[in-house]
Scaffold this motif. Structure first.
Motif, PDB file in Angstrom:
ATOM      1  N   ARG A 208       0.834  -1.203   0.000  1.00 23.72           N
ATOM      2  CA  ARG A 208       0.000   0.000   0.000  1.00 23.72           C
ATOM      3  C   ARG A 208       0.871   1.256   0.000  1.00 23.72           C
ATOM      4  O   ARG A 208       1.838   1.355   0.767  1.00 23.72           O
ATOM      5  CB  ARG A 208      -0.930   0.041   1.215  1.00 23.72           C
ATOM      6  CG  ARG A 208      -2.060  -0.968   1.145  1.00 23.72           C
ATOM      7  CD  ARG A 208      -3.114  -0.730   2.216  1.00 23.72           C
ATOM      8  NE  ARG A 208      -4.265  -1.580   1.991  1.00 23.72           N
ATOM      9  CZ  ARG A 208      -5.290  -1.272   1.198  1.00 23.72           C
ATOM     10  NH1 ARG A 208      -5.297  -0.099   0.582  1.00 23.72           N
ATOM     11  NH2 ARG A 208      -6.299  -2.109   1.043  1.00 23.72           N
ATOM     12  N   SER A 210       0.294   5.354   0.492  1.00 22.12           N
ATOM     13  CA  SER A 210      -0.709   6.326   0.947  1.00 22.12           C
ATOM     14  C   SER A 210       0.010   7.539   1.529  1.00 22.12           C
ATOM     15  O   SER A 210       1.245   7.595   1.591  1.00 22.12           O
ATOM     16  CB  SER A 210      -1.633   5.692   1.998  1.00 22.12           C
ATOM     17  OG  SER A 210      -0.891   5.294   3.149  1.00 22.12           O
ATOM     18  N   GLU A 262      -3.153   7.421  -3.488  1.00 20.24           N
ATOM     19  CA  GLU A 262      -3.071   6.096  -2.891  1.00 20.24           C
ATOM     20  C   GLU A 262      -3.048   5.021  -3.961  1.00 20.24           C
ATOM     21  O   GLU A 262      -3.586   5.200  -5.050  1.00 20.24           O
ATOM     22  CB  GLU A 262      -4.266   5.859  -1.947  1.00 20.24           C
ATOM     23  CG  GLU A 262      -4.330   6.850  -0.790  1.00 20.24           C
ATOM     24  CD  GLU A 262      -5.579   6.673   0.065  1.00 20.24           C
ATOM     25  OE1 GLU A 262      -6.481   5.926  -0.369  1.00 20.24           O
ATOM     26  OE2 GLU A 262      -5.636   7.274   1.144  1.00 20.24           O
TER      27      GLU A 262
END
Length: 486
Positions: A208, A210, A262
């Motif tokens: 991920r 972000s 993101e």
């Protein structure tokens, strides 16, 4: 929720903006806000119509003694960009915006505020409601779906509008008058794939990205902010080339006109390579963090164990995808030679996502010149050609050519100087204003775009300076009083 704006001036404008924050209005879902505008017009006995594209037009007669003045069209768009921070529970189709006054600024809790273009809509409604302002014949044009393709403006038919001056209320720097904008065009690459079984000895990992600041892909494209799709692609390329990574799915970015903040990817790597891959990923993440320390200090990169999927995207397709994303232009392509500091041409690599059959790479190309747009189109097309995949370019929308000799520009410059004791800045903007589209359908229009000070539109950091809203209102009211006769 109580109206938090009761202490702000002008009350008539802020009251309408508060009501707009209570009406969900993401692009393509403007039914409720369109009804609000139509009901408002009915309540005040104003002429109103809804055109085939869903735009609302409201007309108000001139005040006594001003009937001979030129007709003015106030123009704003009804929709807003639906962006929220990870972890923020908010449904933009149902939930009201939770606005906050914080010192000199108004913002929302974890979501976009909708000041773009809610303040413009509220200002137009306030003018239509007010019994104190002096003005010539007025029309208010409320367009739909501006943020997701400008279909409202593109669908506006010739012959509906009567005025010959258009004031677009959708700019974001008080004290600046905008007389030109970039055109835009959407491009989508599609990589069709088949799924293959996961080999034995692999382990699932979720990656991920972000914490990036994101922002408006036109207004903020020159700030050098990180692009979550480009960052994720660096991890995926590294993992594939050095550790045997295979891609199961990817979902990066959200809207074409927002710099992607993101990205998430589910991958598998050989168990024997997992530790080395994670170590190298963190080392690369640290290096990228140093690269973006000034623009995106809150960047976060996380890698966690995930359940092993049954299948992955064919590796040959994934390789072509990674190479295409790496090769795609992103950010500023060329600066303007005519206006210092203005971006002429740019590309936003906005979205990369898989759906089980296809990986789509979505871009928004912008340019103030036809030549610049064509050069960028050719560049992106070559990327797709080298990747051996299809690419589709949408028709796009035109730019707005500046006219430094505009009569309404001269009028408004003098009004601002007399009202505030200084000369406003005259600018063009690297963003898609509806002026270019409306001007193509109504070439006789003399147009200006202006507004209050809004920062970080199209991101959850969006905020509007409340004092600038009052100044914007005073300028608008003074301009309407000073519009000359034909």
């Amino acid at each position: 929720m109580s109206n938090i704006f009761l202490s702000l001036e002008p009350k008539i404008l802020w009251n309408h903006f508060y009501r707009l924050t209570q009406i969900p209005r993401p692009s393509g879902r403007e039914e409720a806000v369109r009804s609000y505008v139509a009901d408002f017009a009915r309540r005040f006995g104003l002429e109103r119509l809804v055109d085939e594209a869903g735009n609302v037009i409201v007309r108000k007669p001139a005040t006594v003694g001003m009937e001979a003045r030129q007709g003015v069209i106030l123009q704003a768009h009804l929709d807003m960009v639906p962006q929220k921070n990870a972890g923020t529970a908010h449904d933009f189709t149902k939930d009201p915006i939770a606005a906050v006054i914080d010192g000199e600024w108004v913002h929302a809790r974890g979501t976009t505020l909708g000041a773009d273009n809610g303040i413009g809509v509220a200002a137009a409604l306030a003018v239509l409601e007010s019994g104190d302002l002096r003005h010539g014949p007025l029309e208010a044009l409320f367009t739909v779906n501006e943020e997701a393709g400008m279909s409202g403006a593109l669908g506006l038919k010739p012959g509906l509008l009567r005025g010959n001056i258009l004031l677009n209320l959708d700019s974001e720097d008080e004290g600046e008058l905008f007389i030109g904008c970039a055109g835009g065009r959407e491009a989508t690459m599609r990589f069709s794939y088949s799924e293959t079984p996961v080999p034995s000895g692999y382990s699932g990992v979720e990656i991920r990205v972000s914490g990036l600041r994101g922002g408006h892909s036109g207004m903020d494209i020159n700030l050098g902010r990180g692009n979550a799709n480009k960052i994720m692609n660096r991890f995926l390329q590294m993992g594939r080339e050095r550790h045997g990574l295979l891609l199961e799915s990817i979902d990066g970015g959200s809207l074409r006109n927002a710099i992607p903040r993101e990205s998430a990817a589910l991958v598998v790597v050989p168990f024997a390579q997992k530790a080395a891959f994670l170590d190298e990923l963190q080392a690369l993440a640290s290096a990228i963090g140093i690269e973006l320390a000034e623009t995106d200090p809150e960047l976060r990169v996380e890698a966690a164990d995930a359940a092993l999927p049954a299948s992955v995207i064919d590796d040959a397709v994934a390789q072509r995808l990674f190479e295409a994303v790496a090769a795609s232009p992103n950010g500023v392509y060329r600066m303007s030679e005519a206006m210092a500091g203005l971006v002429e041409t740019s590309n936003n690599l906005a979205r990369v996502h898989s759906d089980g059959y296809t990986v789509s790479v979505e871009c928004l190309l912008r340019s103030a010149s036809e030549e610049g747009m064509q050069e960028l189109v050719d560049s992106v097309a070559r990327v797709a050609e080298r990747a051996g995949t299809e690419i589709v370019f949408e028709q796009g929308y035109p730019g707005w050519k500046p006219n430094p000799e505009s009569p309404i520009l001269k009028c408004m410059t003098e009004v601002y100087r007399n009202r505030f004791g200084k000369t406003p800045e005259i600018r063009a903007v690297h963003a898609g204003l509806e002026c270019g589209i409306i001007g193509a359908a109504y070439p006789q229009l003399d147009m200006i775009s202006f507004g209050p000070t809004i920062r970080h539109p199209h991101s959850p950091d969006e905020k509007v300076e409340w004092a600038s809203v009052q100044k914007f209102w005073e300028f608008l009211a003074s301009t309407l009083e000073e519009v000359p006769a034909p």
